[in-house]
Design a protein around this motif. Structure first.
Motif, PDB file in Angstrom:
ATOM      1  N   LEU A 170      -1.506 -16.780 -26.133  1.00  0.00           N
ATOM      2  CA  LEU A 170      -0.302 -16.116 -26.060  1.00  0.00           C
ATOM      3  C   LEU A 170       0.329 -15.612 -24.745  1.00  0.00           C
ATOM      4  N   GLN A 171      -0.516 -15.352 -23.973  1.00  0.00           N
ATOM      5  CA  GLN A 171      -0.157 -14.794 -22.587  1.00  0.00           C
ATOM      6  C   GLN A 171       0.343 -16.091 -21.924  1.00  0.00           C
ATOM      7  N   GLU A 172      -0.643 -17.264 -21.833  1.00  0.00           N
ATOM      8  CA  GLU A 172      -0.096 -18.440 -21.302  1.00  0.00           C
ATOM      9  C   GLU A 172       1.178 -18.880 -21.813  1.00  0.00           C
ATOM     10  N   GLN A 173       1.538 -18.884 -23.078  1.00  0.00           N
ATOM     11  CA  GLN A 173       2.695 -19.201 -23.794  1.00  0.00           C
ATOM     12  C   GLN A 173       3.824 -18.338 -23.180  1.00  0.00           C
ATOM     13  N   LEU A 174       3.726 -16.979 -23.141  1.00  0.00           N
ATOM     14  CA  LEU A 174       4.634 -16.115 -22.402  1.00  0.00           C
ATOM     15  C   LEU A 174       5.019 -16.529 -21.147  1.00  0.00           C
ATOM     16  N   ALA A 175       4.004 -16.689 -20.315  1.00  0.00           N
ATOM     17  CA  ALA A 175       4.393 -16.813 -18.788  1.00  0.00           C
ATOM     18  C   ALA A 175       5.085 -18.248 -18.697  1.00  0.00           C
ATOM     19  N   GLU A 176       4.754 -19.296 -19.528  1.00  0.00           N
ATOM     20  CA  GLU A 176       5.312 -20.443 -19.378  1.00  0.00           C
ATOM     21  C   GLU A 176       6.732 -20.243 -19.962  1.00  0.00           C
ATOM     22  N   ILE A 177       6.967 -19.597 -20.979  1.00  0.00           N
ATOM     23  CA  ILE A 177       8.464 -19.526 -21.465  1.00  0.00           C
ATOM     24  C   ILE A 177       9.090 -18.653 -20.448  1.00  0.00           C
ATOM     25  N   GLU A 178       8.705 -17.562 -19.710  1.00  0.00           N
ATOM     26  CA  GLU A 178       9.315 -16.614 -18.779  1.00  0.00           C
ATOM     27  C   GLU A 178       9.700 -17.661 -17.626  1.00  0.00           C
ATOM     28  N   ARG A 179       8.732 -18.490 -17.117  1.00  0.00           N
ATOM     29  CA  ARG A 179       8.972 -19.456 -16.098  1.00  0.00           C
ATOM     30  C   ARG A 179      10.286 -20.287 -16.387  1.00  0.00           C
ATOM     31  N   VAL A 181      12.765 -19.790 -18.646  1.00  0.00           N
ATOM     32  CA  VAL A 181      13.834 -18.967 -18.710  1.00  0.00           C
ATOM     33  C   VAL A 181      14.406 -18.675 -17.401  1.00  0.00           C
ATOM     34  N   ALA A 182      13.449 -18.261 -16.511  1.00  0.00           N
ATOM     35  CA  ALA A 182      13.806 -17.999 -15.223  1.00  0.00           C
ATOM     36  C   ALA A 182      14.504 -19.254 -14.597  1.00  0.00           C
ATOM     37  N   GLU A 183      13.930 -20.594 -14.724  1.00  0.00           N
ATOM     38  CA  GLU A 183      14.546 -21.747 -14.177  1.00  0.00           C
ATOM     39  C   GLU A 183      16.012 -22.039 -14.704  1.00  0.00           C
ATOM     40  N   GLN A 184      15.969 -21.863 -15.988  1.00  0.00           N
ATOM     41  CA  GLN A 184      17.354 -22.105 -16.789  1.00  0.00           C
ATOM     42  C   GLN A 184      18.191 -21.210 -16.083  1.00  0.00           C
ATOM     43  N   GLU A 185      17.864 -19.902 -16.048  1.00  0.00           N
ATOM     44  CA  GLU A 185      19.079 -18.844 -15.418  1.00  0.00           C
ATOM     45  C   GLU A 185      19.309 -19.306 -13.994  1.00  0.00           C
ATOM     46  N   LEU A 186      18.400 -19.745 -13.316  1.00  0.00           N
ATOM     47  CA  LEU A 186      18.632 -19.905 -11.774  1.00  0.00           C
ATOM     48  C   LEU A 186      19.617 -21.138 -11.947  1.00  0.00           C
ATOM     49  N   GLU A 187      19.315 -22.421 -12.805  1.00  0.00           N
ATOM     50  CA  GLU A 187      20.246 -23.567 -12.726  1.00  0.00           C
ATOM     51  C   GLU A 187      21.686 -23.038 -13.185  1.00  0.00           C
ATOM     52  N   GLU A 188      21.800 -21.995 -14.449  1.00  0.00           N
ATOM     53  CA  GLU A 188      23.050 -21.708 -14.883  1.00  0.00           C
ATOM     54  C   GLU A 188      23.702 -21.050 -13.725  1.00  0.00           C
ATOM     55  N   SER A 189      23.088 -20.176 -12.971  1.00  0.00           N
ATOM     56  CA  SER A 189      23.738 -19.388 -11.780  1.00  0.00           C
ATOM     57  C   SER A 189      24.167 -20.446 -10.829  1.00  0.00           C
ATOM     58  N   LEU A 190      23.417 -21.188 -10.437  1.00  0.00           N
ATOM     59  CA  LEU A 190      23.713 -22.260  -9.408  1.00  0.00           C
ATOM     60  C   LEU A 190      24.899 -23.052  -9.787  1.00  0.00           C
ATOM     61  N   ARG A 191      25.156 -23.600 -11.299  1.00  0.00           N
ATOM     62  CA  ARG A 191      26.383 -24.134 -11.724  1.00  0.00           C
ATOM     63  C   ARG A 191      27.478 -23.408 -11.875  1.00  0.00           C
ATOM     64  N   LEU A 192      27.495 -22.063 -12.032  1.00  0.00           N
ATOM     65  CA  LEU A 192      28.521 -21.136 -12.054  1.00  0.00           C
ATOM     66  C   LEU A 192      28.970 -21.169 -10.818  1.00  0.00           C
ATOM     67  N   ARG A 193      28.165 -20.703  -9.724  1.00  0.00           N
ATOM     68  CA  ARG A 193      28.612 -20.484  -8.221  1.00  0.00           C
ATOM     69  C   ARG A 193      29.061 -22.109  -7.971  1.00  0.00           C
ATOM     70  N   TRP A 194      28.651 -22.976  -8.163  1.00  0.00           N
ATOM     71  CA  TRP A 194      29.268 -24.445  -7.921  1.00  0.00           C
ATOM     72  C   TRP A 194      30.594 -24.927  -8.403  1.00  0.00           C
ATOM     73  N   SER A 195      30.630 -24.279  -9.738  1.00  0.00           N
ATOM     74  CA  SER A 195      32.028 -24.880 -10.480  1.00  0.00           C
ATOM     75  C   SER A 195      33.086 -23.719 -10.008  1.00  0.00           C
ATOM     76  N   ALA A 196      32.707 -22.331  -9.341  1.00  0.00           N
ATOM     77  CA  ALA A 196      33.477 -21.635  -8.895  1.00  0.00           C
ATOM     78  C   ALA A 196      33.800 -21.910  -7.396  1.00  0.00           C
ATOM     79  N   GLY A 197      33.217 -22.913  -6.784  1.00  0.00           N
ATOM     80  CA  GLY A 197      33.326 -23.284  -5.488  1.00  0.00           C
ATOM     81  C   GLY A 197      32.759 -22.421  -4.567  1.00  0.00           C
ATOM     82  N   LEU A 198      31.701 -21.643  -4.810  1.00  0.00           N
ATOM     83  CA  LEU A 198      30.962 -21.024  -4.123  1.00  0.00           C
ATOM     84  C   LEU A 198      29.936 -21.720  -3.203  1.00  0.00           C
ATOM     85  N   LEU A 199      29.509 -22.438  -3.682  1.00  0.00           N
ATOM     86  CA  LEU A 199      28.421 -23.561  -3.015  1.00  0.00           C
ATOM     87  C   LEU A 199      29.194 -24.592  -2.338  1.00  0.00           C
TER      88      LEU A 199
END
Length: 199
Positions: A170-179, A181-199
């Motif tokens: 379960l600890q391995e599963q949780l670490a994988e999910i957290e990784r 989720v962090a990747e998805q949040e980073l991708e979403e943040s980059l997408r939002l910044r790109w669409s806002a013309g900040l990149l």
């Protein structure tokens, strides 16, 4: 137990966290049960040892008086002194921590037949009755110890499975999910910044 299959959502993370908390609590309860059983076994071991010692002493006395009766009265008189009915045993069952085990035993002996012969024969009869009761009590104590010892072994096996397999998985599963989720949040943040013309 199924392995991690999802892509990494917050719902999956919450589910694994809940299962990890359950597994951790289960390991704690199993540890507590193990400690309680160890204390119970110590007392049961002492009781079983004392009962076995009493039975051995009674059996030795009975054997001595039987030998004397055989010398004085003969085998035929000894056979005549044996009761026609058999003895029966009544067990008193109890339990703790989900285990059922004998807490006591009573040997119900048939009424002795009137006998002739020497006093050695009467002593042989009396000591054999006492030895039989002691044997029943020793067997009951030994059985209780065996049943609780088996439960302790099973509890240890379950605890090792939870601590060494379920929790790490379960600890391995949780670490994988957290990784993920962090990747998805980073991708979403980059997408939002790109669409806002900040990149």
């Amino acid at each position: 137990m199924s392995g991690f299959r999802g892509g990494g959502s917050r719902a999956e993370k919450a589910d694994v966290q809940r299962r990890l908390a359950t597994a951790t609590r289960g390991a704690q309860l199993l540890d507590r049960k193990e400690r309680i059983l160890q204390i119970a076994i110590k007392g049961m071991q002492e009781k079983a040892d004392a009962a076995r010692s009493t039975w051995q002493e009674q059996a030795a006395r009975a054997a001595l008086w039987l030998q004397r009766a055989a010398g004085l009265d003969g085998q035929d008189r000894i056979r005549e002194a044996a009761p026609d009915e058999t003895a029966t045993v009544r067990l008193e069952w109890g339990g703790a921590m989900g285990i059922s085990f004998p807490q006591g035993a009573e040997c119900i002996l048939p009424e002795p037949a009137p006998i002739g012969g020497s006093s050695a024969l009467a002593y042989a009869l009396a000591t054999h009755r006492e030895a039989l009761q002691a044997a029943v009590e020793a067997a009951s104590a030994s059985r209780a110890l065996l049943l609780v010892s088996r439960e302790l072994a099973a509890t240890r096996t379950r605890q090792r499975a939870v601590e060494n397999r379920w929790i790490p998985s379960l600890q391995e599963q949780l670490a994988e999910i957290e990784r993920k989720v962090a990747e998805q949040e980073l991708e979403e943040s980059l997408r939002l910044r790109w669409s806002a013309g900040l990149l």
